[in-house]
Motif scaffolding. Structure first.
Motif, mmCIF file in Angstrom:
data_model
loop_
_atom_site.group_PDB
_atom_site.id
_atom_site.type_symbol
_atom_site.label_atom_id
_atom_site.label_comp_id
_atom_site.label_asym_id
_atom_site.label_seq_id
_atom_site.Cartn_x
_atom_site.Cartn_y
_atom_site.Cartn_z
ATOM 1 N N GLU A 172 0.826 -1.197 0.000
ATOM 2 C CA GLU A 172 0.000 0.000 0.000
ATOM 3 C C GLU A 172 0.868 1.258 0.000
ATOM 4 O O GLU A 172 0.596 2.220 -0.732
ATOM 5 C CB GLU A 172 -0.924 -0.015 1.221
ATOM 6 C CG GLU A 172 -1.694 1.278 1.446
ATOM 7 C CD GLU A 172 -2.488 1.739 0.240
ATOM 8 O OE1 GLU A 172 -2.792 2.936 0.157
ATOM 9 O OE2 GLU A 172 -2.809 0.914 -0.640
ATOM 10 N N ALA A 173 1.931 1.261 0.803
ATOM 11 C CA ALA A 173 2.834 2.413 0.826
ATOM 12 C C ALA A 173 3.487 2.607 -0.537
ATOM 13 O O ALA A 173 3.654 3.743 -1.006
ATOM 14 C CB ALA A 173 3.894 2.219 1.906
ATOM 15 N N ALA A 174 3.841 1.497 -1.201
ATOM 16 C CA ALA A 174 4.464 1.581 -2.523
ATOM 17 C C ALA A 174 3.505 2.207 -3.529
ATOM 18 O O ALA A 174 3.911 3.045 -4.356
ATOM 19 C CB ALA A 174 4.908 0.198 -2.986
ATOM 20 N N ARG A 175 2.243 1.815 -3.487
ATOM 21 C CA ARG A 175 1.259 2.404 -4.410
ATOM 22 C C ARG A 175 1.119 3.910 -4.161
ATOM 23 O O ARG A 175 1.029 4.703 -5.100
ATOM 24 C CB ARG A 175 -0.095 1.719 -4.241
ATOM 25 C CG ARG A 175 -0.159 0.300 -4.771
ATOM 26 C CD ARG A 175 -1.574 -0.240 -4.719
ATOM 27 N NE ARG A 175 -1.599 -1.623 -5.137
ATOM 28 C CZ ARG A 175 -1.501 -2.667 -4.297
ATOM 29 N NH1 ARG A 175 -1.394 -2.438 -3.000
ATOM 30 N NH2 ARG A 175 -1.525 -3.897 -4.749
ATOM 31 N N GLU A 176 1.059 4.279 -2.898
ATOM 32 C CA GLU A 176 0.889 5.699 -2.580
ATOM 33 C C GLU A 176 2.097 6.509 -3.042
ATOM 34 O O GLU A 176 1.953 7.578 -3.650
ATOM 35 C CB GLU A 176 0.680 5.876 -1.078
ATOM 36 C CG GLU A 176 0.410 7.318 -0.685
ATOM 37 C CD GLU A 176 0.010 7.475 0.774
ATOM 38 O OE1 GLU A 176 -0.128 8.630 1.209
ATOM 39 O OE2 GLU A 176 -0.144 6.445 1.459
ATOM 40 N N ILE A 177 3.299 6.002 -2.774
ATOM 41 C CA ILE A 177 4.515 6.718 -3.179
ATOM 42 C C ILE A 177 4.600 6.797 -4.699
ATOM 43 O O ILE A 177 4.955 7.838 -5.263
ATOM 44 C CB ILE A 177 5.757 6.029 -2.596
ATOM 45 C CG1 ILE A 177 5.748 6.130 -1.069
ATOM 46 C CG2 ILE A 177 7.035 6.646 -3.149
ATOM 47 C CD1 ILE A 177 6.775 5.248 -0.395
ATOM 48 N N ALA A 178 4.268 5.694 -5.382
ATOM 49 C CA ALA A 178 4.303 5.697 -6.844
ATOM 50 C C ALA A 178 3.322 6.720 -7.405
ATOM 51 O O ALA A 178 3.632 7.440 -8.365
ATOM 52 C CB ALA A 178 3.978 4.306 -7.380
ATOM 53 N N GLY A 179 2.138 6.810 -6.810
ATOM 54 C CA GLY A 179 1.162 7.801 -7.254
ATOM 55 C C GLY A 179 1.671 9.222 -7.075
ATOM 56 O O GLY A 179 1.474 10.090 -7.932
ATOM 57 N N LEU A 180 2.357 9.471 -5.962
ATOM 58 C CA LEU A 180 2.924 10.796 -5.719
ATOM 59 C C LEU A 180 4.044 11.096 -6.719
ATOM 60 O O LEU A 180 4.180 12.239 -7.193
ATOM 61 C CB LEU A 180 3.457 10.880 -4.286
ATOM 62 C CG LEU A 180 2.383 10.830 -3.189
ATOM 63 C CD1 LEU A 180 3.037 10.688 -1.819
ATOM 64 C CD2 LEU A 180 1.506 12.074 -3.230
ATOM 65 N N CYS A 181 4.849 10.072 -7.034
ATOM 66 C CA CYS A 181 5.912 10.258 -8.028
ATOM 67 C C CYS A 181 5.326 10.631 -9.388
ATOM 68 O O CYS A 181 5.841 11.521 -10.083
ATOM 69 C CB CYS A 181 6.755 8.986 -8.146
ATOM 70 S SG CYS A 181 7.850 8.670 -6.745
ATOM 71 N N LEU A 182 4.237 9.950 -9.766
ATOM 72 C CA LEU A 182 3.599 10.253 -11.046
ATOM 73 C C LEU A 182 3.015 11.662 -11.057
ATOM 74 O O LEU A 182 3.081 12.372 -12.061
ATOM 75 C CB LEU A 182 2.503 9.222 -11.339
ATOM 76 C CG LEU A 182 2.996 7.811 -11.652
ATOM 77 C CD1 LEU A 182 1.804 6.853 -11.744
ATOM 78 C CD2 LEU A 182 3.791 7.786 -12.946
ATOM 79 N N SER A 183 2.439 12.069 -9.917
ATOM 80 C CA SER A 183 1.894 13.424 -9.831
ATOM 81 C C SER A 183 3.004 14.463 -9.967
ATOM 82 O O SER A 183 2.839 15.487 -10.650
ATOM 83 C CB SER A 183 1.171 13.615 -8.491
ATOM 84 O OG SER A 183 0.036 12.776 -8.402
ATOM 85 N N LEU A 184 4.125 14.207 -9.313
ATOM 86 C CA LEU A 184 5.258 15.118 -9.417
ATOM 87 C C LEU A 184 5.770 15.193 -10.852
ATOM 88 O O LEU A 184 6.016 16.282 -11.380
ATOM 89 C CB LEU A 184 6.378 14.655 -8.481
ATOM 90 C CG LEU A 184 7.711 15.421 -8.573
ATOM 91 C CD1 LEU A 184 7.504 16.889 -8.226
ATOM 92 C CD2 LEU A 184 8.751 14.784 -7.657
ATOM 93 N N HIS A 185 5.917 14.028 -11.475
ATOM 94 C CA HIS A 185 6.389 13.986 -12.858
ATOM 95 C C HIS A 185 5.461 14.787 -13.768
ATOM 96 O O HIS A 185 5.915 15.607 -14.588
ATOM 97 C CB HIS A 185 6.466 12.533 -13.330
ATOM 98 C CG HIS A 185 6.853 12.384 -14.775
ATOM 99 N ND1 HIS A 185 8.156 12.398 -15.203
ATOM 100 C CD2 HIS A 185 6.096 12.240 -15.892
ATOM 101 C CE1 HIS A 185 8.198 12.261 -16.515
ATOM 102 N NE2 HIS A 185 6.959 12.159 -16.958
#
Length: 255
Positions: free
Chosen positions: A228-241
């Motif tokens: 779950e933490a990985a999904r959340e961090i990945a989503g934040l990375c995509l938003s930043l990108h």
């Protein structure tokens, strides 16, 4: 969604029992819930279900002794959560927002492509929409559904953008193939897209390091938390990108 039944003293009913009263609500224990979900979601576990309860996604009733009792609606709600995580990689925070909207009789905003639900409880109809194993696609099926030519698919494979696993492609490969096909129409070929693969590898490395303290523990609760933490961090990375790229595009419009 219907409110949680407060009849916590109701005894557990065996799903295989032939002596169930006609019209009585069916109640499952956690083992019976797992038996219903495991075929479609092999990674589901009792710890993961308890984790979802902790996050407020489900609310099974309890016996006086504290044992969980699940109704059919609870099982379908779990299917909804598991399917959105598996097929769309959504963080639990977003899924909970969807569930809150459904609970209030509203249509969830910003549903992923392909998920279309009316404002109703998570029931058999919704289960049909979201239930099912991740598909396995042949090269011909992948080309047909993505619109990619044989040459384009060969190029995607050559540059490592898609790959067969176990002799077939999965839904992730289909998403990549669709994106590559659309980009090819703008003159961007697979050989131009290698930086995206490299960036994805780097971002995955960041995610792995961030969740390492949890993923190093092998108990199923920690594994669920790490995922779950990985999904959340990945989503934040995509938003930043996306925000960084949009910032560059905005500069094109500056006087």
């Amino acid at each position: 969604m219907a409110s949680v039944n407060q009849g916590a003293g109701r005894r557990l009913v065996d799903v295989q029992s032939s002596s169930r009263r006609p019209g009585a609500a069916v109640i499952f224990n956690i083992g019976e819930v797992l038996a219903q979900l495991t075929d479609d979601f092999p990674s589901v576990s009792a710890s993961k279900i308890r984790f979802y309860e902790e996050k407020g996604l489900i609310a099974p009733q309890r016996t006086p002794a504290g044992y969980r009792q699940f109704r059919e609606q609870d099982v379908e709600r779990l299917r909804f959560v598991l399917a959105l995580q598996r097929d769309h990689y959504l963080p639990l925070k977003v899924i909970r927002e969807y569930l809150d909207a459904i609970d209030h009789g509203e249509t969830p905003a910003n549903l992923p492509p392909g998920v279309s639900i009316a404002p109703r409880m998570v029931s058999d109809d919704l289960a049909v929409e979201l239930k099912g194993r991740s598909r396995r696609l042949s090269a011909e099926q992948l080309r047909a559904e993505s619109g990619a030519s044989a040459e384009l698919l060969d190029a995607m494979i050559s540059y490592g953008l898609v790959a067969m696993r176990g002799g077939s492609f999965d839904d992730n490969a289909l998403r990549v193939a669709k994106a590559c096909t659309d980009l090819a129409a703008h003159g961007l070929e697979p050989r131009h897209l290698r930086p995206f693969q490299a960036a994805a590898d780097r971002e995955f490395g960041l995610v792995e390091r961030a969740v390492a303290p949890l993923s190093s523990r092998r108990d199923s609760t920690s594994v669920a938390r790490a995922a779950e933490a990985a999904r959340e961090i990945a989503g934040l990375c995509l938003s930043l990108h996306s925000a960084l790229v949009q910032s560059r595009i905005s500069s094109m419009e500056a006087p």
